[in-house]
Scaffold this motif. Structure first.
Motif, PDB file in Angstrom:
ATOM      1  N   THR A 228      -4.321  -4.424   1.330  1.00 48.01           N
ATOM      2  CA  THR A 228      -3.066  -3.768   1.703  1.00 48.01           C
ATOM      3  C   THR A 228      -2.916  -3.674   3.219  1.00 48.01           C
ATOM      4  N   LYS A 229      -4.016  -3.434   3.921  1.00 45.69           N
ATOM      5  CA  LYS A 229      -3.953  -3.373   5.387  1.00 45.69           C
ATOM      6  C   LYS A 229      -3.581  -4.733   5.968  1.00 45.69           C
TER       7      LYS A 229
ATOM      8  N   ARG B 231       3.600   7.883  -6.111  1.00 47.94           N
ATOM      9  CA  ARG B 231       4.047   8.244  -4.761  1.00 47.94           C
ATOM     10  C   ARG B 231       4.267   9.746  -4.715  1.00 47.94           C
TER      11      ARG B 231
ATOM     12  N   THR C 267      -1.171   4.792  -3.485  1.00 48.11           N
ATOM     13  CA  THR C 267      -2.045   4.806  -2.305  1.00 48.11           C
ATOM     14  C   THR C 267      -3.379   5.482  -2.588  1.00 48.11           C
TER      15      THR C 267
ATOM     16  N   LEU D 275      -8.019  -1.874  -0.494  1.00 49.63           N
ATOM     17  CA  LEU D 275      -7.526  -1.233   0.726  1.00 49.63           C
ATOM     18  C   LEU D 275      -7.428  -2.238   1.859  1.00 49.63           C
TER      19      LEU D 275
ATOM     20  N   GLY E 237       0.799  -1.223   0.000  1.00 54.51           N
ATOM     21  CA  GLY E 237       0.000   0.000   0.000  1.00 54.51           C
ATOM     22  C   GLY E 237       0.824   1.261   0.000  1.00 54.51           C
ATOM     23  N   THR E 238       2.136   1.140  -0.282  1.00 55.20           N
ATOM     24  CA  THR E 238       3.005   2.306  -0.271  1.00 55.20           C
ATOM     25  C   THR E 238       2.975   3.054  -1.593  1.00 55.20           C
TER      26      THR E 238
ATOM     27  N   TYR F 174       0.071  -5.388   5.257  1.00 51.22           N
ATOM     28  CA  TYR F 174       0.905  -4.550   6.113  1.00 51.22           C
ATOM     29  C   TYR F 174       1.045  -5.167   7.507  1.00 51.22           C
TER      30      TYR F 174
ATOM     31  N   ASN G 240      -7.018   3.580  -2.246  1.00 50.49           N
ATOM     32  CA  ASN G 240      -8.027   4.018  -1.277  1.00 50.49           C
ATOM     33  C   ASN G 240      -9.418   4.151  -1.891  1.00 50.49           C
TER      34      ASN G 240
END
Length: 285
Positions: free
Chosen positions: A165-166, A241, A152, A162, A148-149, A169, A156
């Motif tokens: 990715t959580k 990014r 992003t 989302l 999720g870097t 992580y 989202n």
């Protein structure tokens, strides 16, 4: 309306002045953010610099407004060389180019310095990527996207992605807190199908794009096509990014080199957008 656009055109026509003003804005914000580091050296330097500027600005020819921030940048380099980001080094060379410009007053020399700096920076990025097996294999993008870097903002927009990715992580965070000697591993879920293959393609496209831009800047630094491709590269990086400080510097270089007023306006908007994100702490400084 015509008068308004004529005014904008006049502002963009004086592109060297515009670029220098934007660079000073970015420099001021960056130096302010970094001011809390190594204050024992910076406080007396700032005091002497401000005192000299207020008392002797009409009598001395030295561009104190550039020299003092440059000293700040050099102090950070001396004491935190390993931790400084790439754009810190680029900012140092851009400030040096502007300081020299205050003496030689030649736009051609300034443009040549900026051109060489841009080509070296982008080619160095290409070489660094080609030397990294993790990047060229797509592993870097695969890891960063699933974590999720990268991208992003777009992730989202999709609740399912989302959540993935959580979850990834948390798995990676748990793994990092585990003793590496235990040999444990985790399997992350893909944010989108076939992400592994997509990551490889994206890695190669990144290298091809950066190499193409570097060659075009070397051979045709003022061409509209060169700066269209250059602006696409900058916007593409920002979509992945919020490297706002670095992209703001690249866009300022674009203003200095570009002849096309519409493209200068685009680069100006990119710089202002990046500055806004930096000040609001959404982007990276």
């Amino acid at each position: 309306m015509k008068k308004y656009w004529s005014y904008i055109g006049d502002k963009l026509s004086n592109h060297i002045t515009l670029a220098i003003q934007l660079l000073l804005l970015v420099l001021g914000i960056y130096v302010f953010i970094m001011a809390q580091r190594h204050v024992l050296w910076k406080v007396p330097l700032l005091f002497v610099g401000l005192l000299s500027w207020f008392l002797f600005r009409d009598k001395i020819k030295f561009p104190i407004v550039w020299i003092v921030p440059l000293m700040f940048l050099l102090i950070d380099l001396i004491f935190s060389y390993i931790w400084m980001a790439n754009h810190h080094f680029m900012l140092v060379f851009m400030v040096l180019a502007v300081i020299f410009y205050t003496y030689h007053k030649s736009p051609d020399i300034l443009q040549k310095n900026i051109q060489i700096l841009l080509v070296v920076v982008i080619l160095a990025s290409v070489v660094q990527k080609l030397m990294s097996s993790q990047f060229m294999s797509g592993e870097f993008y695969y890891y960063m996207i699933n974590r999720g870097t990268l991208f992003t903002f777009f992730i989202n927009l999709f609740p399912e992605s989302l959540e993935v990715t959580k979850s990834n992580y948390e798995l990676l965070k748990t793994l990092h807190n585990t003793d590496s000697n235990m040999g444990k591993s985790v399997v992350v879920k893909d944010v989108i199908p076939n992400l592994g293959k997509i990551s490889i393609v994206y890695a190669w496209l990144t290298v091809i794009m950066e190499f193409s831009v570097a060659i075009l800047l070397l051979l045709k630094p003022k061409s509209a096509f060169t700066h269209i491709l250059f602006s696409i590269m900058i916007l593409g990086i920002l979509c992945a990014r919020f490297e706002t400080a670095f992209m703001a510097l690249l866009a300022i270089c674009g203003i200095i080199l570009c002849k096309n007023q519409k493209l200068r306006l685009l680069f100006t908007m990119i710089v202002i957008g990046c500055v806004t994100l930096i000040v609001t702490k959404i982007g990276y400084h």
